[in-house]
Design a protein around this motif. Structure first.
Motif, PDB file in Angstrom:
ATOM      1  N   GLN A  28     119.654  28.693-140.448  1.00 16.75           N
ATOM      2  CA  GLN A  28     120.155  29.365-141.651  1.00 16.75           C
ATOM      3  C   GLN A  28     119.294  29.588-143.059  1.00 16.75           C
ATOM      4  O   GLN A  28     119.388  30.593-143.657  1.00 16.75           O
ATOM      5  N   LYS A  29     118.418  28.788-143.271  1.00 19.35           N
ATOM      6  CA  LYS A  29     117.344  28.958-144.336  1.00 19.35           C
ATOM      7  C   LYS A  29     116.624  30.389-144.212  1.00 19.35           C
ATOM      8  O   LYS A  29     116.600  30.916-145.046  1.00 19.35           O
ATOM      9  N   LEU A  30     116.125  30.622-142.968  1.00 19.81           N
ATOM     10  CA  LEU A  30     115.476  31.761-142.631  1.00 19.81           C
ATOM     11  C   LEU A  30     116.211  32.835-142.711  1.00 19.81           C
ATOM     12  O   LEU A  30     115.636  34.296-143.349  1.00 19.81           O
ATOM     13  N   PHE A  31     117.454  32.911-142.328  1.00 19.44           N
ATOM     14  CA  PHE A  31     118.245  34.227-142.229  1.00 19.44           C
ATOM     15  C   PHE A  31     118.558  34.321-143.829  1.00 19.44           C
ATOM     16  O   PHE A  31     118.563  35.634-144.138  1.00 19.44           O
ATOM     17  N   VAL A  32     118.809  33.420-144.437  1.00 20.38           N
ATOM     18  CA  VAL A  32     119.158  33.715-145.884  1.00 20.38           C
ATOM     19  C   VAL A  32     117.807  34.159-146.735  1.00 20.38           C
ATOM     20  O   VAL A  32     117.855  35.130-147.447  1.00 20.38           O
ATOM     21  N   LEU A  33     116.673  33.883-146.241  1.00 17.48           N
ATOM     22  CA  LEU A  33     115.407  34.099-146.967  1.00 17.48           C
ATOM     23  C   LEU A  33     115.231  35.786-146.488  1.00 17.48           C
ATOM     24  O   LEU A  33     114.904  36.400-147.461  1.00 17.48           O
ATOM     25  N   TYR A  34     115.253  35.728-145.238  1.00 18.14           N
ATOM     26  CA  TYR A  34     114.961  37.396-144.918  1.00 18.14           C
ATOM     27  C   TYR A  34     116.170  38.150-145.381  1.00 18.14           C
ATOM     28  O   TYR A  34     115.977  39.546-145.540  1.00 18.14           O
ATOM     29  N   THR A  35     117.280  37.866-145.630  1.00 17.35           N
ATOM     30  CA  THR A  35     118.424  38.545-146.032  1.00 17.35           C
ATOM     31  C   THR A  35     118.091  38.956-147.564  1.00 17.35           C
ATOM     32  O   THR A  35     118.549  40.069-148.168  1.00 17.35           O
ATOM     33  N   PHE A  36     117.503  38.180-148.142  1.00 14.93           N
ATOM     34  CA  PHE A  36     117.062  38.482-149.524  1.00 14.93           C
ATOM     35  C   PHE A  36     116.226  39.278-149.433  1.00 14.93           C
ATOM     36  O   PHE A  36     116.272  40.255-150.391  1.00 14.93           O
ATOM     37  N   TYR A  37     115.145  39.335-148.782  1.00  8.92           N
ATOM     38  CA  TYR A  37     113.973  40.350-148.665  1.00  8.92           C
ATOM     39  C   TYR A  37     114.636  41.718-148.116  1.00  8.92           C
ATOM     40  O   TYR A  37     114.439  42.989-149.005  1.00  8.92           O
ATOM     41  N   ALA A  38     115.503  41.711-147.331  1.00  8.28           N
ATOM     42  CA  ALA A  38     116.119  42.918-146.895  1.00  8.28           C
ATOM     43  C   ALA A  38     117.086  43.641-148.155  1.00  8.28           C
ATOM     44  O   ALA A  38     117.221  44.861-148.512  1.00  8.28           O
ATOM     45  N   CYS A  39     117.757  42.707-148.949  1.00  8.29           N
ATOM     46  CA  CYS A  39     118.515  43.255-150.059  1.00  8.29           C
ATOM     47  C   CYS A  39     117.613  43.793-150.918  1.00  8.29           C
ATOM     48  O   CYS A  39     117.882  44.922-151.794  1.00  8.29           O
ATOM     49  N   VAL A  40     116.597  43.499-151.226  1.00 10.86           N
ATOM     50  CA  VAL A  40     115.524  43.848-152.228  1.00 10.86           C
ATOM     51  C   VAL A  40     115.085  45.314-151.761  1.00 10.86           C
ATOM     52  O   VAL A  40     114.809  46.383-152.646  1.00 10.86           O
ATOM     53  N   PHE A  41     114.749  45.471-150.441  1.00 13.05           N
ATOM     54  CA  PHE A  41     114.469  46.576-149.782  1.00 13.05           C
ATOM     55  C   PHE A  41     115.482  47.713-150.025  1.00 13.05           C
ATOM     56  O   PHE A  41     115.507  48.952-150.531  1.00 13.05           O
TER      57      PHE A  41
END
Length: 351
Positions: free
Chosen positions: A72-85
């Motif tokens: 979950q932690k990595l999923f939240v982190l990469y989801t944040f990066y995707a949202c920035v993109f």
């Protein structure tokens, strides 16, 4: 190979159809208040590309590699990066229309295409729909796999149960046959005139225990007939040393049981019965109605210390447990001069 190609083409067609629908959605929604068809075409195309790239990143990378495997932690982190993109891409799309189609005249742009928040919500809606479909598909597949595994487990369990039943039957056959042949051997030594009749009844019993016993169920009357044949054999062997009573009270024409279910109890009563005052007393009571079978057998018995139990009763206990589970009651009592068995079988609704 052909099936695989057809499956891939079908999947590609469905994906293409979905994104065409998405493009038309963007085109129809953002064309409100605008007559610049060229701008709407490129604006919708760019938004569709953002939605496509972002959706596939979530569907084929983030969800299977992080969310499903519970990172979950990595999923939240990469989801944040995707949202920035996604936010940056949406803002660049707005700037693209502002610069190349409206010559930096911001006021001439359609209202919806100027609202970055509305644009972002539309793109995110598509991504959420695609991601939700992926999760639902995974859950459905997991349920199917779980159901398949459960079915395989139940089939394996059923096969093991059938094999164990066959093993128990294989033990019952020689056990019962050995005792019956001993009876016939005694008559052969005496050269009794009853030997031919005994051989005929023994032949019927052999047919029952060797062939009919493989059936899952037999009519109760078949079991009773062979019990009576066995009693007749034992009467011939014991002569005056046997007192036998067989009471039957049957109120139903058809009642099916597992073969060789009652006969081993009768055989056990004769084999282990003890003579008291020169007589082996055996009393059998059988009562059957629409819903229940009640079987009671008593034999005279002198309690012995360290007496060994045969395999007959142990096998019948296992068979009852496997065949009837909670639909039976078995009680075995050893008193001073009496060995008693009480068996009650409740008729199943599907019988």
């Amino acid at each position: 190979m052909t099936k695989i190609i057809i499956k891939i083409l079908k999947k590609a067609f469905l994906h293409l159809l979905f994104w065409v629908v998405v493009w038309f959605f963007f085109s129809s929604f953002f064309s409100v208040g605008s007559s610049n068809e060229n701008f709407i075409f490129w604006f919708s195309t760019l938004l569709s590309l953002i939605a496509i790239v972002s959706s596939y990143v979530f569907v084929y990378h983030l969800i299977p590699n992080f969310l499903i495997v519970k990172k979950q932690k990595l999923f939240v982190l990469y989801t944040f990066y995707a949202c920035v993109f996604i936010v940056c891409a949406v803002l660049m799309t707005v700037v693209f229309g502002f610069v190349f189609f409206y010559n930096l005249e911001y006021q001439k742009m359609p209202g919806l295409t100027k609202n970055s928040g509305v644009i972002l919500v539309c793109v995110l809606l598509i991504i959420v729909l695609a991601s939700a479909f992926k999760i639902l598909k995974h859950n459905f597949k997991s349920l199917e796999e779980k159901k398949t595994l459960e079915n395989k487990f139940l089939q394996t369990k059923l096969q093991l149960k059938e094999q164990e039943l066959q093993f128990l039957k294989m033990q019952i056959h020689p056990h019962f046959l050995f005792n019956t042949l001993n009876t016939l051997y005694g008559f052969a030594l005496k050269k009794s005139d009853q030997a031919p009749e005994m051989i005929l009844k023994l032949s019927s019993l052999l047919d029952y225990i060797l062939y009919q016993v493989d059936k899952p169920l037999v009519h109760l009357q078949d079991e009773i007939t062979h019990i009576e044949d066995y009693i007749s054999l034992e009467k011939s062997r014991f002569q005056e040393g046997l007192g036998i009573t067989f009471n039957k009270n049957i109120d139903i024409e058809v009642f099916e049981i597992s073969p060789m279910l009652l006969l081993p109890f009768v055989e056990n009563a004769f084999k282990h019965g003890s003579q008291i005052n020169g007589v082996v007393e055996v009393t059998i009571n059988l009562k059957v109605d629409e819903n229940e079978l009640n079987f009671t057998i008593e034999n005279s018995s002198i309690k012995k210390e360290n007496s060994k139990k045969g395999i007959g009763l142990e096998n019948i206990k296992k068979r009852l447990e496997m065949l009837y589970q909670k639909d039976y009651f078995l009680e075995i009592l050893q008193e001073d001069n009496v060995f008693k068995v009480n068996l009650k079988i409740t008729k199943k609704n599907d019988e």
